[in-house]
Design a protein around this motif. Sequence first.
Motif, mmCIF file in Angstrom:
data_model
loop_
_atom_site.group_PDB
_atom_site.id
_atom_site.type_symbol
_atom_site.label_atom_id
_atom_site.label_comp_id
_atom_site.label_asym_id
_atom_site.label_seq_id
_atom_site.Cartn_x
_atom_site.Cartn_y
_atom_site.Cartn_z
ATOM 1 N N PRO A 108 42.173 35.670 38.871
ATOM 2 C CA PRO A 108 42.756 34.551 39.690
ATOM 3 C C PRO A 108 44.721 35.918 40.240
ATOM 4 O O PRO A 108 45.349 34.795 41.211
ATOM 5 C CB PRO A 108 43.698 33.755 38.537
ATOM 6 N N HIS A 109 44.082 36.788 39.716
ATOM 7 C CA HIS A 109 45.844 37.270 40.181
ATOM 8 C C HIS A 109 44.883 39.236 40.166
ATOM 9 O O HIS A 109 44.108 39.688 38.906
ATOM 10 C CB HIS A 109 46.891 37.191 39.605
ATOM 11 N N PRO A 110 45.600 40.365 41.154
ATOM 12 C CA PRO A 110 45.550 41.219 40.476
ATOM 13 C C PRO A 110 45.236 41.730 39.074
ATOM 14 O O PRO A 110 46.783 41.449 38.311
ATOM 15 C CB PRO A 110 46.304 42.389 41.545
ATOM 16 N N VAL A 111 44.365 43.046 38.022
ATOM 17 C CA VAL A 111 44.805 42.898 37.178
ATOM 18 C C VAL A 111 44.781 44.952 37.152
ATOM 19 O O VAL A 111 44.716 45.381 37.914
ATOM 20 C CB VAL A 111 43.714 42.634 36.494
ATOM 21 N N SER A 112 45.608 45.479 36.035
ATOM 22 C CA SER A 112 45.428 47.223 36.325
ATOM 23 C C SER A 112 44.377 46.967 34.485
ATOM 24 O O SER A 112 45.093 46.247 33.163
ATOM 25 C CB SER A 112 46.962 47.328 36.311
ATOM 26 N N PRO A 113 44.575 48.329 34.495
ATOM 27 C CA PRO A 113 43.696 48.918 32.200
ATOM 28 C C PRO A 113 44.912 48.502 31.659
ATOM 29 O O PRO A 113 45.631 49.342 32.044
ATOM 30 C CB PRO A 113 43.007 49.588 33.171
ATOM 31 N N ALA A 114 44.822 48.300 30.910
ATOM 32 C CA ALA A 114 45.317 47.971 29.341
ATOM 33 C C ALA A 114 44.830 48.580 27.949
ATOM 34 O O ALA A 114 43.639 48.399 28.513
ATOM 35 C CB ALA A 114 46.461 47.263 29.186
ATOM 36 N N ALA A 115 44.754 48.788 26.761
ATOM 37 C CA ALA A 115 44.245 48.896 25.966
ATOM 38 C C ALA A 115 42.997 49.716 26.351
ATOM 39 O O ALA A 115 44.147 51.493 26.303
ATOM 40 C CB ALA A 115 42.825 47.873 25.390
ATOM 41 N N GLU A 116 42.043 50.441 25.868
ATOM 42 C CA GLU A 116 41.254 51.050 25.861
ATOM 43 C C GLU A 116 40.641 51.552 26.956
ATOM 44 O O GLU A 116 39.945 52.052 27.138
ATOM 45 C CB GLU A 116 39.944 51.350 24.607
ATOM 46 N N LEU A 117 41.077 50.494 28.292
ATOM 47 C CA LEU A 117 40.441 51.377 29.829
ATOM 48 C C LEU A 117 40.749 51.743 30.274
ATOM 49 O O LEU A 117 42.150 52.328 29.919
ATOM 50 C CB LEU A 117 40.971 49.643 30.168
ATOM 51 N N GLU A 118 40.584 53.544 31.482
ATOM 52 C CA GLU A 118 40.796 53.762 31.829
ATOM 53 C C GLU A 118 40.876 53.284 33.044
ATOM 54 O O GLU A 118 41.813 53.947 34.409
ATOM 55 C CB GLU A 118 39.614 55.512 31.258
ATOM 56 N N GLU A 119 39.790 52.592 33.970
ATOM 57 C CA GLU A 119 39.324 52.941 35.071
ATOM 58 C C GLU A 119 38.683 51.679 35.037
ATOM 59 O O GLU A 119 38.494 51.174 34.727
ATOM 60 C CB GLU A 119 38.655 53.692 35.450
ATOM 61 N N LEU A 120 39.352 51.207 36.521
ATOM 62 C CA LEU A 120 38.687 50.493 37.423
ATOM 63 C C LEU A 120 37.987 50.237 38.476
ATOM 64 O O LEU A 120 38.784 51.079 39.652
ATOM 65 C CB LEU A 120 39.933 48.884 37.036
ATOM 66 N N ARG A 121 37.367 49.557 38.727
ATOM 67 C CA ARG A 121 36.298 49.836 40.379
ATOM 68 C C ARG A 121 35.952 48.420 40.983
ATOM 69 O O ARG A 121 34.998 48.088 39.473
ATOM 70 C CB ARG A 121 35.323 50.531 39.748
ATOM 71 N N TRP A 122 35.692 48.168 42.051
ATOM 72 C CA TRP A 122 34.869 46.339 42.162
ATOM 73 C C TRP A 122 33.691 47.165 43.307
ATOM 74 O O TRP A 122 33.036 48.115 43.766
ATOM 75 C CB TRP A 122 35.912 46.271 43.528
ATOM 76 N N HIS A 123 32.417 46.200 42.450
ATOM 77 C CA HIS A 123 31.042 47.022 42.948
ATOM 78 C C HIS A 123 30.769 45.692 43.966
ATOM 79 O O HIS A 123 31.583 44.754 44.216
ATOM 80 C CB HIS A 123 30.230 46.488 41.941
ATOM 81 N N ASP A 124 30.038 45.675 45.063
ATOM 82 C CA ASP A 124 29.827 45.043 45.888
ATOM 83 C C ASP A 124 28.537 44.921 45.555
ATOM 84 O O ASP A 124 27.356 45.473 46.021
ATOM 85 C CB ASP A 124 30.004 45.556 47.242
ATOM 86 N N ALA A 125 28.707 43.190 45.413
ATOM 87 C CA ALA A 125 27.418 42.683 44.595
ATOM 88 C C ALA A 125 25.787 43.258 45.671
ATOM 89 O O ALA A 125 24.805 43.379 45.255
ATOM 90 C CB ALA A 125 27.219 41.233 44.745
ATOM 91 N N ASP A 126 26.372 43.162 46.890
ATOM 92 C CA ASP A 126 25.291 43.356 47.996
ATOM 93 C C ASP A 126 24.727 44.866 48.220
ATOM 94 O O ASP A 126 24.308 44.750 48.699
ATOM 95 C CB ASP A 126 25.843 42.713 49.310
ATOM 96 N N GLY A 127 26.114 45.714 47.274
ATOM 97 C CA GLY A 127 25.576 47.268 47.821
ATOM 98 C C GLY A 127 24.689 47.631 46.705
ATOM 99 O O GLY A 127 24.307 46.856 46.048
#
Length: 135
Positions: free
Chosen positions: A92-111
């Motif tokens: 529903p809205h942009p997010v950023s990593p917290a807790a034990e997360l270090e990195e976020l990345r988008w994956h193109d489902a068709d890629g």
Amino acid sequence: MTTTLLIAAVCLLDEHGRLLLVRKRATRAFMLPGGKLEAGESPEAALRRELREELDLSLDEQPLQALGRFLAPAANEANTRIDAHIFIARLPHPVSPAAELEELRWHDADGPPSDDLAPLLLEHVLPALARQRAH
């Protein structure tokens, strides 16, 4: 001896149909947001709790669509497999990593999949999402 962890995770999709992936601190594999169920906790409740902790994301009012339940080797723990309840939801809205997360990345489902994806994603989730899109 192999240990099995019961987890809940979600395919969070943006408006372009891209899949949000996360990487935990001091690990290599990207995976879906989510985590382990606590005693007596439903998969949906565990997922909502983990999303609040890891991404400051509340999906309390949003329905979770079940994608399936899959078994796969754990990405970051030796002699461990995961029994995963997987859901789909719109981010529903942009997010950023917290807790034990270090990195976020988008994956193109068709890629093409990259070589740093967790086994659950490669073996089960991406094929299940492709089957769903084909219908």
